[in-house]
Design a protein around this motif. Structure first.
Motif: not given
Length: 290
Positions: A22, A25, A262
């Motif tokens: 995450c 990300y 996330f």
């Protein structure tokens, strides 16, 4: 060109693994209209079901006009990710899964119900999956489909990412099944329904206990029967959404806060395939009286 390194040696389906991916990300959201090469050279081991989360990352990057490349992946890991077809979109050929340990990575359009139903059948057909009565199997399948339904109705996402992996050498022989969407988070849905702001972890816990179907209550995850089954099966449930982390394992609930949120929801169901019990619904015992 931008080169992004996976800096963790091992990436597993646990808090550290989810938190790391995450964070990666979020770091990657800055890139637009670039060629981004992900370098796997430092990874010794990665649980292949996490391709669902990495696939969601790649989806976001591609939606920002980026082109994805993969380099320096070890022979062992590339073979695993070729068997589950994750690498086939990035210049690698597919390998036949002669070991029958993988559930293929798929990026599904939310309207592809029939493909997801077939995916559930593949999950149940894995060698060693606990024995279930037909009625219980049907109820668990409905619960799993509810996750897909929840992603497309409440999440309002473009794609749903699924992947799974069986680990026969682990003492508990876990079979991980992971489903990920980049839609509206559980925190957003539940806070809206309750008309008050709550933390992501609180929202996940609320969704876990509030009803068994998203059709009746906004935010519900529809995990009623499967939750009870995994409790008896001594499996695990992981949920990641916004900055909330939820884990059910060994009869206990653990919640934590991710360092980087996330923008979507991940649910990982881990079944214990070392379980030799036979399971049925309580009401089936009453049926047998007659």
């Amino acid at each position: 060109m931008v080169r992004v390194f996976f800096s963790e040696r091992q990436i597993k389906s646990d808090f550290r693994g989810y938190n790391y991916l995450c964070d990666l990300y979020n770091q990657s959201l800055q890139y637009h209209n670039r060629t981004i090469v992900f370098d796997f050279s430092q990874i010794d081991f990665m649980e292949a079901n996490l391709c669902a989360l990495i696939g969601a990352l790649f989806e976001k990057l591609e939606s920002n006009g980026n082109t994805i490349g993969i380099e320096n992946i070890s022979h062992k890991l590339s073979n695993i990710l070729r068997r589950n077809t994750f690498l086939t979109s990035y210049g690698y050929s597919e390998l036949i899964d002669g070991y029958d340990t993988s559930l293929k990575y798929q990026r599904l359009n939310p309207k592809e119900d029939h493909i997801f139903y077939d995916y559930i059948r593949q999950l149940f057909s894995k060698p060693g999956f606990p024995s279930l009565s037909d009625r219980l199997g049907s109820e668990i399948a409905k619960n799993i489909f509810e996750l897909y339904e929840n992603a497309r109705t409440h999440g309002r996402c473009d794609y749903i990412h699924v992947c799974g992996q069986f680990f026969p050498r682990d003492p508990k022989k876990p079979l991980h099944f992971t489903i990920v969407d980049r839609g509206i988070t559980i925190k957003e849905n539940v806070s809206s329904f309750l008309e008050r702001e709550i933390s992501a972890s609180e929202a996940i816990q609320w969704a876990m206990v509030s009803g068994n179907t998203t059709k009746r209550e906004v935010g519900g995850l529809g995990l009623g029967v499967i939750f009870e089954f995994i409790k008896l099966n001594k499996g695990k449930i992981h949920i990641v959404s916004s900055d909330g982390y939820y884990e059910f394992s060994n009869g206990q609930v653990i919640t934590k806060r991710l360092t980087a949120p996330f923008g979507g929801t991940l649910i990982n169901l881990s079944f214990n395939l070392n379980d030799k019990h036979y399971y049925w619904l309580k009401e089936e015992s009453l049926d047998n009286i007659f």
